[in-house]
Design a protein around this motif. Structure first.
Motif, PDB file in Angstrom:
ATOM      1  N   MET A  78       0.838  -1.202   0.000  1.00  0.00           N
ATOM      2  CA  MET A  78       0.000   0.000   0.000  1.00  0.00           C
ATOM      3  C   MET A  78       0.876   1.257   0.000  1.00  0.00           C
ATOM      4  O   MET A  78       1.868   1.319   0.726  1.00  0.00           O
ATOM      5  CB  MET A  78      -0.908   0.004   1.247  1.00  0.00           C
ATOM      6  CG  MET A  78      -1.755   1.258   1.351  1.00  0.00           C
ATOM      7  SD  MET A  78      -2.829   1.289   2.801  1.00  0.00           S
ATOM      8  CE  MET A  78      -4.247   0.398   2.205  1.00  0.00           C
ATOM      9  N   HIS A  79       0.515   2.239  -0.826  1.00  0.00           N
ATOM     10  CA  HIS A  79       1.212   3.519  -0.813  1.00  0.00           C
ATOM     11  C   HIS A  79       0.649   4.389   0.314  1.00  0.00           C
ATOM     12  O   HIS A  79      -0.413   4.099   0.884  1.00  0.00           O
ATOM     13  CB  HIS A  79       1.030   4.248  -2.145  1.00  0.00           C
ATOM     14  CG  HIS A  79       1.829   3.640  -3.264  1.00  0.00           C
ATOM     15  ND1 HIS A  79       2.814   2.714  -3.076  1.00  0.00           N
ATOM     16  CD2 HIS A  79       1.784   3.861  -4.601  1.00  0.00           C
ATOM     17  CE1 HIS A  79       3.341   2.376  -4.228  1.00  0.00           C
ATOM     18  NE2 HIS A  79       2.718   3.057  -5.191  1.00  0.00           N
ATOM     19  N   MET A  80       1.383   5.473   0.602  1.00  0.00           N
ATOM     20  CA  MET A  80       0.948   6.434   1.630  1.00  0.00           C
ATOM     21  C   MET A  80       0.970   7.832   1.020  1.00  0.00           C
ATOM     22  O   MET A  80       1.991   8.215   0.436  1.00  0.00           O
ATOM     23  CB  MET A  80       1.910   6.427   2.825  1.00  0.00           C
ATOM     24  CG  MET A  80       2.010   5.111   3.543  1.00  0.00           C
ATOM     25  SD  MET A  80       3.352   5.164   4.782  1.00  0.00           S
ATOM     26  CE  MET A  80       4.640   4.316   3.886  1.00  0.00           C
ATOM     27  N   ILE A  81      -0.120   8.561   1.156  1.00  0.00           N
ATOM     28  CA  ILE A  81      -0.135   9.967   0.730  1.00  0.00           C
ATOM     29  C   ILE A  81      -0.221  10.839   1.980  1.00  0.00           C
ATOM     30  O   ILE A  81      -1.020  10.570   2.883  1.00  0.00           O
ATOM     31  CB  ILE A  81      -1.328  10.266  -0.216  1.00  0.00           C
ATOM     32  CG1 ILE A  81      -1.158   9.524  -1.546  1.00  0.00           C
ATOM     33  CG2 ILE A  81      -1.441  11.778  -0.470  1.00  0.00           C
ATOM     34  CD1 ILE A  81      -2.304   9.761  -2.535  1.00  0.00           C
ATOM     35  N   GLY A  82       0.634  11.869   2.039  1.00  0.00           N
ATOM     36  CA  GLY A  82       0.583  12.833   3.129  1.00  0.00           C
ATOM     37  C   GLY A  82       0.433  14.233   2.563  1.00  0.00           C
ATOM     38  O   GLY A  82       1.033  14.548   1.519  1.00  0.00           O
ATOM     39  N   ILE A  83      -0.366  15.050   3.202  1.00  0.00           N
ATOM     40  CA  ILE A  83      -0.544  16.445   2.768  1.00  0.00           C
ATOM     41  C   ILE A  83      -0.380  17.349   3.989  1.00  0.00           C
ATOM     42  O   ILE A  83      -0.996  17.117   5.032  1.00  0.00           O
ATOM     43  CB  ILE A  83      -1.929  16.661   2.116  1.00  0.00           C
ATOM     44  CG1 ILE A  83      -2.062  15.785   0.862  1.00  0.00           C
ATOM     45  CG2 ILE A  83      -2.126  18.139   1.759  1.00  0.00           C
ATOM     46  CD1 ILE A  83      -3.441  15.846   0.195  1.00  0.00           C
ATOM     47  N   ASP A  84       0.483  18.347   3.851  1.00  0.00           N
ATOM     48  CA  ASP A  84       0.772  19.308   4.931  1.00  0.00           C
ATOM     49  C   ASP A  84       0.185  20.658   4.514  1.00  0.00           C
ATOM     50  O   ASP A  84       0.643  21.267   3.540  1.00  0.00           O
ATOM     51  CB  ASP A  84       2.301  19.391   5.114  1.00  0.00           C
ATOM     52  CG  ASP A  84       2.711  20.369   6.212  1.00  0.00           C
ATOM     53  OD1 ASP A  84       1.831  20.916   6.896  1.00  0.00           O
ATOM     54  OD2 ASP A  84       3.928  20.585   6.367  1.00  0.00           O
ATOM     55  N   VAL A  85      -0.827  21.108   5.262  1.00  0.00           N
ATOM     56  CA  VAL A  85      -1.492  22.375   4.943  1.00  0.00           C
ATOM     57  C   VAL A  85      -0.882  23.464   5.820  1.00  0.00           C
ATOM     58  O   VAL A  85      -1.019  23.441   7.044  1.00  0.00           O
ATOM     59  CB  VAL A  85      -3.007  22.278   5.217  1.00  0.00           C
ATOM     60  CG1 VAL A  85      -3.702  23.590   4.848  1.00  0.00           C
ATOM     61  CG2 VAL A  85      -3.623  21.107   4.467  1.00  0.00           C
ATOM     62  N   GLY A  86      -0.173  24.397   5.210  1.00  0.00           N
ATOM     63  CA  GLY A  86       0.445  25.484   5.975  1.00  0.00           C
ATOM     64  C   GLY A  86      -0.126  26.831   5.577  1.00  0.00           C
ATOM     65  O   GLY A  86      -0.913  26.932   4.630  1.00  0.00           O
ATOM     66  N   GLY A  87       0.272  27.854   6.295  1.00  0.00           N
ATOM     67  CA  GLY A  87      -0.250  29.193   6.025  1.00  0.00           C
ATOM     68  C   GLY A  87       0.193  29.750   4.685  1.00  0.00           C
ATOM     69  O   GLY A  87      -0.505  30.557   4.079  1.00  0.00           O
ATOM     70  N   THR A  88       1.365  29.297   4.201  1.00  0.00           N
ATOM     71  CA  THR A  88       1.859  29.824   2.925  1.00  0.00           C
ATOM     72  C   THR A  88       1.841  28.787   1.807  1.00  0.00           C
ATOM     73  O   THR A  88       1.757  29.141   0.640  1.00  0.00           O
ATOM     74  CB  THR A  88       3.310  30.346   3.064  1.00  0.00           C
ATOM     75  OG1 THR A  88       4.122  29.298   3.590  1.00  0.00           O
ATOM     76  CG2 THR A  88       3.367  31.539   4.003  1.00  0.00           C
ATOM     77  N   LYS A  89       1.940  27.497   2.167  1.00  0.00           N
ATOM     78  CA  LYS A  89       1.937  26.483   1.104  1.00  0.00           C
ATOM     79  C   LYS A  89       1.216  25.214   1.561  1.00  0.00           C
ATOM     80  O   LYS A  89       1.116  24.939   2.763  1.00  0.00           O
ATOM     81  CB  LYS A  89       3.365  26.136   0.681  1.00  0.00           C
ATOM     82  CG  LYS A  89       4.156  25.468   1.801  1.00  0.00           C
ATOM     83  CD  LYS A  89       5.516  25.026   1.332  1.00  0.00           C
ATOM     84  CE  LYS A  89       6.435  24.580   2.451  1.00  0.00           C
ATOM     85  NZ  LYS A  89       5.975  23.518   3.302  1.00  0.00           N
ATOM     86  N   ILE A  90       0.712  24.488   0.568  1.00  0.00           N
ATOM     87  CA  ILE A  90       0.171  23.142   0.810  1.00  0.00           C
ATOM     88  C   ILE A  90       1.075  22.192   0.045  1.00  0.00           C
ATOM     89  O   ILE A  90       1.313  22.376  -1.150  1.00  0.00           O
ATOM     90  CB  ILE A  90      -1.278  23.007   0.310  1.00  0.00           C
ATOM     91  CG1 ILE A  90      -2.179  24.046   0.970  1.00  0.00           C
ATOM     92  CG2 ILE A  90      -1.807  21.597   0.591  1.00  0.00           C
ATOM     93  CD1 ILE A  90      -3.600  24.064   0.433  1.00  0.00           C
ATOM     94  N   GLU A  91       1.609  21.216   0.764  1.00  0.00           N
ATOM     95  CA  GLU A  91       2.554  20.286   0.150  1.00  0.00           C
ATOM     96  C   GLU A  91       2.022  18.869   0.275  1.00  0.00           C
ATOM     97  O   GLU A  91       1.443  18.504   1.303  1.00  0.00           O
ATOM     98  CB  GLU A  91       3.912  20.404   0.854  1.00  0.00           C
ATOM     99  CG  GLU A  91       4.991  19.564   0.204  1.00  0.00           C
ATOM    100  CD  GLU A  91       6.382  19.981   0.677  1.00  0.00           C
ATOM    101  OE1 GLU A  91       6.464  20.775   1.622  1.00  0.00           O
ATOM    102  OE2 GLU A  91       7.361  19.506   0.087  1.00  0.00           O
TER     103      GLU A  91
END
Ligand SMILES: [Zn+2]
Length: 300
Positions: free
Chosen positions: A1-14
């Protein structure tokens, strides 16, 4: 299984996709359009998820997302988030509705701590505290490789424990919080208060090198607060390793003068807790989100 992570910040979403061995296979970064309102931020996050999913083919994957702020355990709503339009919203429900799959949500400091504990500077510790010293001041605990959120969902929020009773007013509604002394914002405000000049943290560090007595006084106050607050934290929780993140973790003084002040303030005459610089840098948030998503998905 793959893993997706998303980091939501004040200046960028990665966002990042990892394979089943934790190797990165895709990464994407976009500017956060935080002025466009809550619904648009939800759509931006969903758009990043779609872009990643389109690039990893048909392999099943888990999804984890981290944001600033904390999630109220009673009503699942976000609070103390610096992207103000997200406060009071049930982010988990709204994201799952938009994306159409279950996901795991945690805060960015917990993600930082998890990634550093599993993959970075905290790997040799069982009990790790991720201390984030940036514009603000946050933290997260990892015990045995898992995030420890606490009964109220506020474990690690040491930035809003009171360091100096009756001290500076804090946006959380109290006075004397750690964050009002241990953050980039605090350093800049303190320098402005005693010198009348508004300059940035790097400029204040440079001014100290040039013999500016105001800069020396402000940075000495910072080290004293670091020593006292960290000694309090170690006295209560006694972690194996404290990993420092955020922009102020690049200050070399913290690892020498700062830890000396910790020893000065702690019970007993020696401290075995290791205070370490992070290894993963800006990637810790997104990697921690991916790891957390995988763990929560596996346990469902
Ligand atoms: Zn506070």
């Amino acid at each position: 299984m793959h893993m997706i992570g998303i980091d939501v910040g004040g200046t960028k979403i990665e966002g990042v996709a990892l394979d089943n061995k934790g190797r990165e296979i895709f990464r994407i970064r976009r500017r956060t359009m935080h002025d466009s309102g809550y619904e648009n931020i939800i759509k931006q996050i969903a758009g990043i998820h779609m872009s990643i999913a389109a690039n990893i083919g048909d392999t099943p994957y888990s999804l984890g997302i981290c944001t600033p702020g904390t999630i109220d355990h009673d009503n699942a709503r976000l609070r103390f988030c610096n992207i103000e339009c997200m406060n009071g919203k049930n982010l988990l429900r709204d994201l799952q509705d938009e994306i159409g799959m279950p996901l795991a949500l945690t805060n960015d400091a917990n993600s930082f701590a998890l990634a550093e504990a599993r993959l970075g500077a905290g790997r040799s510790g069982h009990f790790v505290f991720g201390m984030v010293l940036g514009t603000g001041c946050g933290g997260g605990f990892v015990v045995g490789g898992d995030i420890w959120e606490g009964c109220n969902g506020i474990a690690g929020e040491w930035g809003h424990s009171v360091l100096y009773h009756g001290g500076h007013a804090c946006y959380c509604g109290r006075h004397g919080c750690v964050e009002r002394y241990l953050s980039g914002t605090a350093i800049e405000q303190s320098y402005h208060a005693i010198s009348g000049r508004k300059i940035t943290v790097p400029e204040i560090l440079n001014a100290r090198k040039c013999g500016d007595p105001h800069a020396s006084r402000v940075l000495d106050g910072f080290m004293e607060a670091f020593g006292l607050a960290t000694a309090n934290l170690i006295t209560i929780f006694d972690p194996d390793i404290i990993v420092l993140g955020g922009g102020l973790s690049n200050m070399d003084d913290i690892y020498a003068e700062g830890t000396r002040r910790v020893r000065d303030n702690i019970m007993g005459d020696h401290v075995k807790t290791q205070v370490s610089r992070n290894i993963l840098g800006d990637s810790a948030g997104v990697l921690g989100a991916a790891l957390h998503g995988y763990e929560v998905g596996r346990s469902c």
